[in-house]
Design an enzyme around this catalytic site. Structure first.
Site, mmCIF file in Angstrom:
data_model
loop_
_atom_site.group_PDB
_atom_site.id
_atom_site.type_symbol
_atom_site.label_atom_id
_atom_site.label_comp_id
_atom_site.label_asym_id
_atom_site.label_seq_id
_atom_site.Cartn_x
_atom_site.Cartn_y
_atom_site.Cartn_z
ATOM 1 N N ASP A 96 -28.203 25.636 -22.567
ATOM 2 C CA ASP A 96 -27.967 24.673 -23.641
ATOM 3 C C ASP A 96 -26.706 25.134 -24.378
ATOM 4 O O ASP A 96 -25.598 24.826 -23.942
ATOM 5 C CB ASP A 96 -29.223 24.615 -24.520
ATOM 6 C CG ASP A 96 -29.140 23.594 -25.628
ATOM 7 O OD1 ASP A 96 -28.315 22.671 -25.523
ATOM 8 O OD2 ASP A 96 -29.891 23.704 -26.619
ATOM 9 N N LYS A 124 -27.104 21.363 -19.986
ATOM 10 C CA LYS A 124 -26.949 20.200 -20.866
ATOM 11 C C LYS A 124 -25.480 19.968 -21.135
ATOM 12 O O LYS A 124 -24.758 20.899 -21.492
ATOM 13 C CB LYS A 124 -27.662 20.470 -22.198
ATOM 14 C CG LYS A 124 -28.957 19.732 -22.326
ATOM 15 C CD LYS A 124 -29.469 19.820 -23.747
ATOM 16 C CE LYS A 124 -30.969 20.001 -23.717
ATOM 17 N NZ LYS A 124 -31.525 20.135 -25.065
ATOM 18 N N ARG A 158 -45.481 22.236 -19.714
ATOM 19 C CA ARG A 158 -44.857 23.137 -18.730
ATOM 20 C C ARG A 158 -45.329 22.860 -17.305
ATOM 21 O O ARG A 158 -44.603 23.100 -16.346
ATOM 22 C CB ARG A 158 -45.204 24.605 -19.040
ATOM 23 C CG ARG A 158 -44.505 25.177 -20.256
ATOM 24 C CD ARG A 158 -44.622 26.698 -20.225
ATOM 25 N NE ARG A 158 -44.476 27.317 -21.533
ATOM 26 C CZ ARG A 158 -43.300 27.571 -22.121
ATOM 27 N NH1 ARG A 158 -42.183 27.261 -21.501
ATOM 28 N NH2 ARG A 158 -43.257 28.129 -23.301
HETATM 29 P P1 5GP Z 1 -29.439 28.301 -25.392
HETATM 30 O O1 5GP Z 1 -29.508 29.721 -25.852
HETATM 31 O O2 5GP Z 1 -28.667 28.092 -24.128
HETATM 32 O O3 5GP Z 1 -28.999 27.377 -26.492
HETATM 33 O O4 5GP Z 1 -30.909 27.822 -25.163
HETATM 34 C C1 5GP Z 1 -31.594 28.133 -24.043
HETATM 35 C C2 5GP Z 1 -33.074 28.103 -24.311
HETATM 36 O O5 5GP Z 1 -33.460 27.104 -25.288
HETATM 37 C C3 5GP Z 1 -33.737 27.722 -23.022
HETATM 38 O O6 5GP Z 1 -34.064 28.875 -22.286
HETATM 39 C C4 5GP Z 1 -34.953 26.967 -23.509
HETATM 40 O O7 5GP Z 1 -35.995 27.886 -23.739
HETATM 41 C C5 5GP Z 1 -34.552 26.347 -24.843
HETATM 42 N N1 5GP Z 1 -34.132 24.944 -24.679
HETATM 43 C C6 5GP Z 1 -32.882 24.422 -24.798
HETATM 44 N N2 5GP Z 1 -32.879 23.100 -24.577
HETATM 45 C C7 5GP Z 1 -34.155 22.748 -24.308
HETATM 46 C C8 5GP Z 1 -34.790 21.496 -23.991
HETATM 47 O O8 5GP Z 1 -34.204 20.405 -23.895
HETATM 48 N N3 5GP Z 1 -36.138 21.550 -23.776
HETATM 49 C C9 5GP Z 1 -36.857 22.703 -23.865
HETATM 50 N N4 5GP Z 1 -38.166 22.611 -23.637
HETATM 51 N N5 5GP Z 1 -36.286 23.897 -24.152
HETATM 52 C C10 5GP Z 1 -34.951 23.918 -24.372
#
Ligand code: 5GP
Ligand code: MG
Length: 176
Positions: A96, A124, A158
């Site tokens: 993300d 994303k 999940r």
């Molecule tokens: P980042 O550190 O890349 O912003 O976020 C990664 C983590 O955020 C992922 O491993 C996940 O646990 C959570 N996350 C980010 N976007 C989503 C989403 O659309 N749905 C869910 N369920 N978790 C997300």
């Protein structure tokens, strides 16, 4: 809920990146490291598509984020398997902002692996906040909150074999 990726489409994507990973790591000492808990289904499917010797471990990471502030990422490295002298492939559900993978890759590098790469099921679009990019990406998705195939909302969803975008009605069912 709106289905984004069906079970069949996901399986095709997992096979596709498994072929790339096999091409790059066959014959090398590889440890696949799944980021708990979101990668659990992806990790299980991906490892079964790889028909050469490898090791599998997990690392726990979770971020406690409020709506306005960047969450603190808590990583449980003591539970990580030893990776000295191994190539490590970090496996996560979704890229993300990228902060989770960025931080985990730094932690793993401290443990003396030969190399560290990353594989994610989903990326994303338009959200990245770090310079890092994952090495293997199965699917690009729009900026929506998704669940299923390991990804949760309040611990729910999940177990769904497909990926869906949550709608406000679905969120209202599980108040925090
Ligand atoms: P980042 O550190 O890349 O912003 O976020 C990664 C983590 O955020 C992922 O491993 C996940 O646990 C959570 N996350 C980010 N976007 C989503 C989403 O659309 N749905 C869910 N369920 N978790 C997300
Ligand atoms: Mg996660």
């Amino acid at each position: 809920m709106k289905t984004l990726l069906t079970e069949t489409v996901i399986q095709d994507g997992v096979r596709r990146i498994a072929q790339q990973i096999a091409h790059d790591f066959r014959g090398k000492r590889l440890t696949m490291m799944g980021v708990m808990t979101g990668s659990v289904v992806f990790l299980a499917d991906l490892m079964r598509q790889l028909d050469f010797p490898l090791r599998v471990g997990v690392v726990w990471a979770s971020s406690y984020r409020a709506s306005t502030t960047r969450g603190e990422l808590v990583v449980n490295t003591p539970m990580m398997p030893s990776v000295t002298g191994d190539h490590v492939l970090l496996v996560d559900d979704i890229f993300d902002t990228g902060h989770t993978l960025d931080r985990l890759l730094k932690e793993i590098r401290k443990c003396g692996p030969l190399s560290v790469h990353s594989a994610v099921l989903l990326r994303k679009q338009g959200r990245r906040e770090v310079s890092l990019d994952p090495d293997y990406v199965a699917f690009e998705i729009p900026d929506e909150f998704v669940v299923g195939y390991g990804l949760d909302y309040q611990g729910h969803y999940r177990h769904l074999p497909y990926l869906a975008a949550l709608e406000p009605d679905d969120m209202a069912k599980w108040p925090s």
